[in-house]
Design an enzyme around this catalytic site. Structure first.
Site, PDB file in Angstrom:
ATOM      1  N   ALA A  94     -18.637   6.463   2.350  1.00  0.00           N
ATOM      2  CA  ALA A  94     -17.776   5.326   2.738  1.00  0.00           C
ATOM      3  C   ALA A  94     -17.777   4.165   2.128  1.00  0.00           C
ATOM      4  O   ALA A  94     -18.218   3.215   2.726  1.00  0.00           O
ATOM      5  CB  ALA A  94     -17.408   5.258   4.301  1.00  0.00           C
ATOM      6  N   GLY A  95     -17.441   3.944   0.858  1.00  0.00           N
ATOM      7  CA  GLY A  95     -17.713   2.871   0.123  1.00  0.00           C
ATOM      8  C   GLY A  95     -19.094   2.577  -0.179  1.00  0.00           C
ATOM      9  O   GLY A  95     -19.981   3.503  -0.197  1.00  0.00           O
ATOM     10  N   ALA A 133     -13.084   8.620   2.234  1.00  0.00           N
ATOM     11  CA  ALA A 133     -13.286   7.975   3.429  1.00  0.00           C
ATOM     12  C   ALA A 133     -11.863   7.447   3.871  1.00  0.00           C
ATOM     13  O   ALA A 133     -11.574   6.258   4.044  1.00  0.00           O
ATOM     14  CB  ALA A 133     -14.302   6.979   3.514  1.00  0.00           C
ATOM     15  N   HIS A 161     -23.899   6.523  -5.592  1.00  0.00           N
ATOM     16  CA  HIS A 161     -22.545   7.109  -6.142  1.00  0.00           C
ATOM     17  C   HIS A 161     -22.811   7.860  -7.414  1.00  0.00           C
ATOM     18  O   HIS A 161     -21.747   8.800  -7.761  1.00  0.00           O
ATOM     19  CB  HIS A 161     -21.524   6.121  -6.174  1.00  0.00           C
ATOM     20  CG  HIS A 161     -21.026   5.871  -4.937  1.00  0.00           C
ATOM     21  ND1 HIS A 161     -21.425   4.853  -4.029  1.00  0.00           N
ATOM     22  CD2 HIS A 161     -19.895   5.884  -4.327  1.00  0.00           C
ATOM     23  CE1 HIS A 161     -20.843   4.818  -3.013  1.00  0.00           C
ATOM     24  NE2 HIS A 161     -19.609   5.402  -3.266  1.00  0.00           N
ATOM     25  N   GLU A 165      -5.786   1.024  -2.475  1.00  0.00           N
ATOM     26  CA  GLU A 165      -6.319   2.398  -2.807  1.00  0.00           C
ATOM     27  C   GLU A 165      -5.551   3.361  -1.682  1.00  0.00           C
ATOM     28  O   GLU A 165      -6.155   3.084  -0.413  1.00  0.00           O
ATOM     29  CB  GLU A 165      -7.660   2.278  -2.559  1.00  0.00           C
ATOM     30  CG  GLU A 165      -8.454   3.493  -3.009  1.00  0.00           C
ATOM     31  CD  GLU A 165     -10.157   3.321  -2.993  1.00  0.00           C
ATOM     32  OE1 GLU A 165     -10.527   4.202  -3.424  1.00  0.00           O
ATOM     33  OE2 GLU A 165     -10.523   2.451  -2.315  1.00  0.00           O
ATOM     34  N   ASP A 185     -16.778  -1.258  -4.719  1.00  0.00           N
ATOM     35  CA  ASP A 185     -16.147  -0.521  -3.792  1.00  0.00           C
ATOM     36  C   ASP A 185     -16.766  -0.939  -2.569  1.00  0.00           C
ATOM     37  O   ASP A 185     -17.049   0.040  -1.602  1.00  0.00           O
ATOM     38  CB  ASP A 185     -16.421   0.915  -4.169  1.00  0.00           C
ATOM     39  CG  ASP A 185     -15.439   1.813  -3.378  1.00  0.00           C
ATOM     40  OD1 ASP A 185     -14.442   1.088  -2.826  1.00  0.00           O
ATOM     41  OD2 ASP A 185     -15.584   3.007  -3.126  1.00  0.00           O
ATOM     42  N   ARG A 197     -14.935  25.212 -18.467  1.00  0.00           N
ATOM     43  CA  ARG A 197     -13.655  25.830 -18.764  1.00  0.00           C
ATOM     44  C   ARG A 197     -12.269  24.945 -18.240  1.00  0.00           C
ATOM     45  O   ARG A 197     -11.359  25.174 -18.644  1.00  0.00           O
ATOM     46  CB  ARG A 197     -13.693  27.080 -18.354  1.00  0.00           C
ATOM     47  CG  ARG A 197     -14.585  28.120 -19.028  1.00  0.00           C
ATOM     48  CD  ARG A 197     -14.407  29.419 -18.596  1.00  0.00           C
ATOM     49  NE  ARG A 197     -15.402  30.546 -19.180  1.00  0.00           N
ATOM     50  CZ  ARG A 197     -16.511  30.935 -18.666  1.00  0.00           C
ATOM     51  NH1 ARG A 197     -16.810  30.453 -17.559  1.00  0.00           N
ATOM     52  NH2 ARG A 197     -17.362  31.544 -19.222  1.00  0.00           N
ATOM     53  N   GLY A 252     -26.966   3.597  -7.428  1.00  0.00           N
ATOM     54  CA  GLY A 252     -27.883   4.386  -7.165  1.00  0.00           C
ATOM     55  C   GLY A 252     -27.663   5.724  -6.320  1.00  0.00           C
ATOM     56  O   GLY A 252     -28.674   6.643  -6.243  1.00  0.00           O
ATOM     57  N   ASN A 267     -16.416   9.997  -8.627  1.00  0.00           N
ATOM     58  CA  ASN A 267     -16.235  10.164  -7.215  1.00  0.00           C
ATOM     59  C   ASN A 267     -14.798  10.562  -6.997  1.00  0.00           C
ATOM     60  O   ASN A 267     -13.766   9.868  -7.398  1.00  0.00           O
ATOM     61  CB  ASN A 267     -16.711   8.924  -6.713  1.00  0.00           C
ATOM     62  CG  ASN A 267     -18.199   8.689  -6.661  1.00  0.00           C
ATOM     63  OD1 ASN A 267     -19.136   9.395  -5.878  1.00  0.00           O
ATOM     64  ND2 ASN A 267     -18.808   7.811  -7.834  1.00  0.00           N
TER      65      ASN A 267
END
Length: 403
Positions: free
Chosen positions: A325-326, A156, A267, A145, A290, A243, A265, A235
């Site tokens: 951050a994750g 992050a 993200h 990633e 993640d 549009r 709950g 995310n």
């Protein structure tokens, strides 16, 4: 990268080490609600013969009554950065194994280890280390990633280490992984992005669109070039607009794309998750964690690559600016939330947590469902969807807690 995992969280309980389920004898789980690929059977039975699921009960089998419990396939996590106080990006081999074991205790029997943005030479060395663990069967492969992501949607990740997706550098990471690279997340709208997608597809590596500022049209171009995954949909990408629909609409509407969702709950609003399921369906959704170091460990200060993270009340944010951050999620919690909060069926939750990611990894011939001949990877859940047992390759990682 410079920084170590350096976690300062709460003490972790002593791990439950795997032990043989059968002691040389097949085991038959009886009485539970068994979620098979084509049906859910109440009062069903499942035979475990060595490391695999057997076809029928055999002589001298040991019977274990799991009445009142669900028997579901082991969970498969495509996107996981660590746990148990350990980082897959910067920890030692011992640290990585602790992190893997932490997630196994929560039902994840197959895990892809994810790195975060770093210096290219560092990531190449890291790929070599992680590929050894993949060769040993501890992880299913490697997910890169970054660093080929958009500064506008960096999340992050360390901005000074970001770079455009040069196919030659992408190839360097693939080669360093020695055939164990499973996925690479990139901002496909950046220079070299579409060519890098084609390169990844040619080498059998999943091209995942994420941390992106792409338009709708740019996203469609990347999908046509071979991208097949949306990294943590919603995310680190532009929001859906009426549009300017951006990447979300393109990713949801295309049947070639599997969308990752972080169901913790934090993200995602439940309505966003429902939107994804309504449009994509369970066959195109993969629940992921993640997770970072704090998963299964506790609140405190941690490092995510070179960036310091504060975890409070189970939510991880960068110390510098408060960016999420994750997560500290484990997949047993994602399962319970999917059924009890999001209103998904047990069968759809199983698909998103096991079957879909297994298929995406090209491993659905051996994992992801409870079928004869497949690996004996399973999770026991009680009627409240609390984890009560984990088996991996025919061994109990968490022995059945049936009282």
């Amino acid at each position: 990268m410079g920084a170590d995992s350096g976690a300062r969280g709460t003490a972790r309980p002593a791990p439950t080490h795997p032990h043989p389920a059968t002691a040389g004898r097949p085991t038959v789980l009886t009485g539970g609600t068994v979620v098979f690929p084509t049906e859910t059977v109440e009062g069903g039975r499942l035979t475990i013969d060595g490391p695999r699921i057997g076809r029928t009960a055999v002589e001298n089998a040991r019977f274990v009554d799991v009445t009142g419990h669900y028997v579901v396939p082991g969970f498969v996590d495509l996107h996981n950065h660590g746990g148990g106080g350990a980082s897959f990006t910067s920890g030692s081999v011992e640290d990585i194994l602790k992190g893997i074991h932490t997630h196994r205790l929560h039902g994840t029997t197959t895990l892809v280890a994810s790195t975060v943005t770093g210096d290219m030479d560092f990531l190449a060395r890291r790929a070599g280390l992680l590929s050894e663990l993949a060769e040993q069967g501890e992880i299913a492969g490697i997910h890169f990633e970054g660093p080929f992501i958009s500064p506008c949607r960096k999340g992050a990740h360390s901005e000074e280490l970001l770079r455009d997706p040069d196919p030659a550098e992408v190839r360097k990471l693939i080669d360093a992984a020695r055939g164990r690279a499973k996925m690479l997340t990139l901002a496909t709208e950046r220079p070299g992005g579409v060519d890098s997608v084609r390169l990844l597809a040619d080498h059998g590596v999943i091209a995942a669109i994420g941390h992106t500022d792409a338009t709708y049209e740019q996203t469609v171009e990347a999908i046509d070039a071979g991208a097949t995954v949306a990294t943590h949909l919603f995310n680190a990408m532009p929001p859906l607009g009426h549009r300017s629909p951006g990447p979300i609409a393109a990713l949801l509407e295309d049947d070639r794309i599997t969308v990752e969702l972080i169901n913790d709950g934090t993200h995602l609003h439940p309505a966003a998750l429902q939107l994804a399921f309504h449009r994509a369906g369970a066959d195109r959704v993969a629940f992921i964690t993640d997770a970072m170091d704090a998963a299964g460990f506790g609140d405190g200060r941690y490092w995510l690559g070179p960036l310091e993270v504060e975890v409070a009340d189970g939510v991880a944010r960068l110390v510098a600016d408060g960016t999420i951050a994750g997560s500290t999620l484990t997949l047993d919690r994602a399962f319970k939330r999917a059924v009890t909060v999001d209103g998904l069926s047990v069968e759809d939750a199983v698909t998103a947590l096991s079957a879909t990611p297994a298929r995406l990894l090209g491993m659905d011939d051996t994992i992801g469902s409870l079928e004869p001949g497949k690996s004996a990877d399973l999770v026991l859940l009680d009627s409240a969807y609390e984890l009560k047992g984990v088996m991996r390759r025919g061994e109990w990682v968490v022995g059945p807690q049936l009282g």
